[in-house]
Design an enzyme around this catalytic site. Structure first.
Site, PDB file in Angstrom:
ATOM      1  N   THR A  53       0.876  -1.178   0.000  1.00 16.61           N
ATOM      2  CA  THR A  53       0.000   0.000   0.000  1.00 16.61           C
ATOM      3  C   THR A  53       0.905   1.217   0.000  1.00 16.61           C
ATOM      4  OG1 THR A  53      -0.091   0.202   2.380  1.00 16.61           O
ATOM      5  CG2 THR A  53      -1.753  -1.194   1.373  1.00 16.61           C
ATOM      6  N   GLU A  83      -5.750  -4.062   0.850  1.00 16.74           N
ATOM      7  CA  GLU A  83      -5.893  -5.141   1.842  1.00 16.74           C
ATOM      8  C   GLU A  83      -7.069  -6.057   1.528  1.00 16.74           C
ATOM      9  OE1 GLU A  83      -5.285  -1.999   2.378  1.00 16.74           O
ATOM     10  OE2 GLU A  83      -4.017  -1.665   4.134  1.00 16.74           O
ATOM     11  N   LYS A 130     -13.599  17.925  11.791  1.00 15.07           N
ATOM     12  CA  LYS A 130     -14.276  17.960  13.086  1.00 15.07           C
ATOM     13  C   LYS A 130     -14.571  19.413  13.449  1.00 15.07           C
ATOM     14  CE  LYS A 130     -11.920  13.775  13.782  1.00 15.07           C
ATOM     15  NZ  LYS A 130     -10.953  13.707  12.711  1.00 15.07           N
ATOM     16  N   TRP A 140     -19.191  16.220  12.736  1.00 19.46           N
ATOM     17  CA  TRP A 140     -18.322  15.826  11.618  1.00 19.46           C
ATOM     18  C   TRP A 140     -18.855  16.344  10.286  1.00 19.46           C
ATOM     19  CZ3 TRP A 140     -16.805   9.959  12.416  1.00 19.46           C
ATOM     20  CH2 TRP A 140     -15.958   9.881  13.521  1.00 19.46           C
TER      21      TRP A 140
HETATM   22  P1  ADP Z   1      -3.635   3.015  -1.170  1.00 20.18           P
HETATM   23  O1  ADP Z   1      -3.935   2.604   0.225  1.00 20.18           O
HETATM   24  O2  ADP Z   1      -2.452   2.360  -1.763  1.00 20.18           O
HETATM   25  O3  ADP Z   1      -3.750   4.479  -1.426  1.00 20.18           O
HETATM   26  P2  ADP Z   1      -6.022   1.652  -1.783  1.00 20.18           P
HETATM   27  O4  ADP Z   1      -6.620   1.431  -3.121  1.00 20.18           O
HETATM   28  O5  ADP Z   1      -5.740   0.492  -0.943  1.00 20.18           O
HETATM   29  O6  ADP Z   1      -4.767   2.451  -2.099  1.00 20.18           O
HETATM   30  O7  ADP Z   1      -6.909   2.710  -0.988  1.00 20.18           O
HETATM   31  C1  ADP Z   1      -8.060   2.305  -0.335  1.00 20.18           C
HETATM   32  C2  ADP Z   1      -8.825   3.496   0.161  1.00 20.18           C
HETATM   33  O8  ADP Z   1      -9.267   4.299  -0.941  1.00 20.18           O
HETATM   34  C3  ADP Z   1     -10.091   3.127   0.870  1.00 20.18           C
HETATM   35  O9  ADP Z   1      -9.850   2.779   2.201  1.00 20.18           O
HETATM   36  C4  ADP Z   1     -10.911   4.400   0.728  1.00 20.18           C
HETATM   37  O10 ADP Z   1     -10.565   5.370   1.684  1.00 20.18           O
HETATM   38  C5  ADP Z   1     -10.499   4.916  -0.613  1.00 20.18           C
HETATM   39  N1  ADP Z   1     -11.517   4.534  -1.592  1.00 20.18           N
HETATM   40  C6  ADP Z   1     -11.504   3.490  -2.432  1.00 20.18           C
HETATM   41  N2  ADP Z   1     -12.607   3.479  -3.196  1.00 20.18           N
HETATM   42  C7  ADP Z   1     -13.365   4.536  -2.825  1.00 20.18           C
HETATM   43  C8  ADP Z   1     -14.632   5.068  -3.234  1.00 20.18           C
HETATM   44  N3  ADP Z   1     -15.354   4.523  -4.202  1.00 20.18           N
HETATM   45  N4  ADP Z   1     -15.085   6.170  -2.601  1.00 20.18           N
HETATM   46  C9  ADP Z   1     -14.366   6.758  -1.621  1.00 20.18           C
HETATM   47  N5  ADP Z   1     -13.172   6.307  -1.204  1.00 20.18           N
HETATM   48  C10 ADP Z   1     -12.666   5.212  -1.791  1.00 20.18           C
END
Ligand code: ADP
Length: 538
Positions: free
Chosen positions: A184, A329, A437, A442
């Protein structure tokens, strides 16, 4: 009492074996990083994967060894997906957009001895090779006559392949054995490795092709813009081989013009990628007055899909947006917002509203929201909670990291804040660290961004919480204008005023020329908070 069925081990090699026998003539089209379009069939891809497996054997790669790639979405990368994992080694896809220090860290952390790379990344490796003591073989994925001059000792993929037989017996592996590794991007601290298994990959692929998920079949033409170096291109290479779908791989051409050309020429029906890529494609289509005639569905994930984007795909291109959510993950599929009888019963405007939610879990994934003490919160569509997930393709720990604080029993805490409604629709409110916040309440930065982006003069925008003397934090809106368009702060606020509640209104609007992104295309809000931390206190 046990069932009396065969305990055939699930394996990644079974995908390519199936594709090359059952879907022999189905096509794979690939934009080569060195230029030109390449096309062949699954039968040929299968043959070359076996040759590549023999190359690995000759290089001394053993079961469990990590083999790195620094590569775009191409047919050669596709072959390695099966050659490496299928022969029992671990495919470590490295994101070339990471900072060089991060690439050094993860290549050393994974102890890669073999690296396959596209020609564009040779200068990068030349620069950092001295800091990669374990790396023994560097193989450039080009034809022999295109091999670059280099201070390093480089090997040529095509030359190595040509020297090998296409006879290779895929070994029978324990389905729990490691198959691929993806780090990640880690906006804080070191990147963390997620180690997928053959079992998790196969089960994920089978769930993702279903009609109520991605709906991929042998009649599909699929174009994953999401990179093969990021969460295995959301599992699409496996799903395509499992079904015999025509697979179109865009190589290094991620700009609007290149994607349009490939979509149009190859009649792609299903596209997958992050919102920033679609912004570029839609802007190209708008400017050049082009329509995406063949496209039926666009899967958008990685960041929230704004309603204006969902609407534009539908109204200008007749393309239905499947809003999806997941993470590295999670292999990465978690929830998908597909057409169903409920959505079909809604008016078009109500549908768009529903489509801004990230959808419902696909079969295999369980989701829940909890409070700060880990207590479950109601699924009423209003209550915010930390989103946790559980299922057979979700990581149970990180690679070579002791800390399991992100797990609560069998549940993985995603770091996202979400609501879930009575019908199971999940809506991401924010990353826990990005939620604003204000006065004990929120504010969802994503919601405000999704509305602001609907203004015709806005190309991109970000909303961040900035320290405020009275309210703890207040929202700041940063706007990148579209070329040749203008909008003032007052006009921007007037645009928002009838669309969001008063206390969510940004206290300040600033115009900027660009916004910082993570290597996976997400807004780098931590940097923005740091840059603008004194806006309300100075
Ligand atoms: P990295 O962690 O490498 O930046 P990831 O693809 O694992 O890439 O990121 C996952 C995160 O991306 C999620 O936990 C979420 O916060 C965000 N995310 C993924 N898809 C969406 C979505 N459709 N809308 C909003 N947030 C998203």
């Amino acid at each position: 009492m046990h069932g009396l069925m065969m305990d055939t081990q699930l394996s990644i090699s079974s995908f390519i074996q199936h594709a090359e026998t059952v879907h022999r003539n189905a096509e794979i089209v690939s934009r080569k990083p060195e230029g030109g379009i390449f096309r062949y069939t699954y039968a040929e891809a299968g043959k070359r994967s076996r040759q590549a497996a023999n190359v690995l054997k000759k290089l001394g790669v053993k079961a469990g060894d990590r083999v790195a790639t620094l590569a775009w979405n191409t047919h050669r990368h596709f072959e390695l997906y099966f050659a490496v994992s299928g022969s029992g080694a671990v495919l470590h896809t490295v994101n070339p957009r990471l900072f060089p220090e991060q690439i050094i860290f993860i290549l050393n952390h994974a102890e890669d001895a073999v690296l396959f790379l596209d020609i564009q990344f040779v200068p990068l490796i030349e620069k950092i090779k001295s800091q990669l003591p374990l790396l023994k073989h560097i193989i450039v994925m080009v034809d022999k006559d295109k091999m670059p001059q280099s201070s390093l000792s480089l090997q040529c993929y095509e030359e190595l392949l040509a020297a090998e037989s296409d006879r290779f017996e895929w070994p029978v592996l324990d389905e729990q054995s490691a198959s691929s590794l993806c780090y990640t991007s880690g906006t804080t601290g070191h990147p963390k490795g997620v180690m997928y298994s053959h079992r998790s990959t196969v089960v994920h692929a089978l769930a993702s092709v279903a009609g109520d998920a991605l709906g991929i079949s042998s009649s599909s033409v699929v174009l994953p813009v999401v990179p093969m170096f990021h969460v295995n291109a959301w599992g699409v290479p496996y799903a395509a081989a499992a079904t015999g779908a025509k697979l179109v791989l865009p190589g290094a051409g991620m700009d609007g013009a290149s994607i349009f050309e490939l979509v149009d020429n190859e009649k792609a029906q299903l596209l997958l990628g992050v919102p920033t890529v679609w912004l570029a494609l839609l802007q190209f289509c708008e400017k050049e007055k082009k329509k995406l005639h063949s496209v039926e569905k666009v899967v958008i994930g990685g960041s929230a899909a704004p309603m204006s984007m969902i609407r534009e795909f539908q109204e200008k291109h007749d393309a239905f947006v499947i809003h999806a959510w997941g993470m590295t993950e999670m292999s990465p599929m978690g929830t998908l917002n597909t057409m169903n009888p409920y959505m079909a019963s809604l008016s078009q405007e109500e549908r768009y509203k529903l489509q801004t939610k990230q959808g419902r879990p696909i079969y295999g994934v369980k989701i829940r929201i909890v409070d700060a003490n880990g207590n479950e919160m109601p699924h009423d569509g209003k209550t915010f909670g930390r989103l946790q997930v559980s299922g057979p393709w979700i990581a149970k720990s990180y690679y070579k990291v002791e800390d399991r604080s992100a797990w609560q029993g069998d549940w993985f805490d995603t770091g996202d804040v979400a609501t879930i409604d009575a019908q199971g629709y999940m809506n991401i409110v924010d990353r826990a660290k990005d939620v604003i916040k204000s006065g004990g309440e929120w504010i969802s930065s994503i919601d405000v961004e999704n509305i602001a982006i609907g203004h015709p003069a806005v190309a991109e925008c970000a909303v961040v919480g900035v320290p405020h003397p009275k309210w703890d934090e207040r929202p700041l809106l940063l706007v990148v204008k579209k070329p040749g368009q203008d909008v003032t702060k007052e006009e921007m606020l007037a645009y928002l005023s009838d669309k969001i509640v008063k206390w969510w209104m940004p206290d300040e609007v600033l115009f900027v020329t660009d916004l910082p992104h993570t290597p996976t295309g997400k807004l780098l809000k931590r940097d923005l908070r740091e840059t603008y931390k004194s806006v309300f206190s100075s």
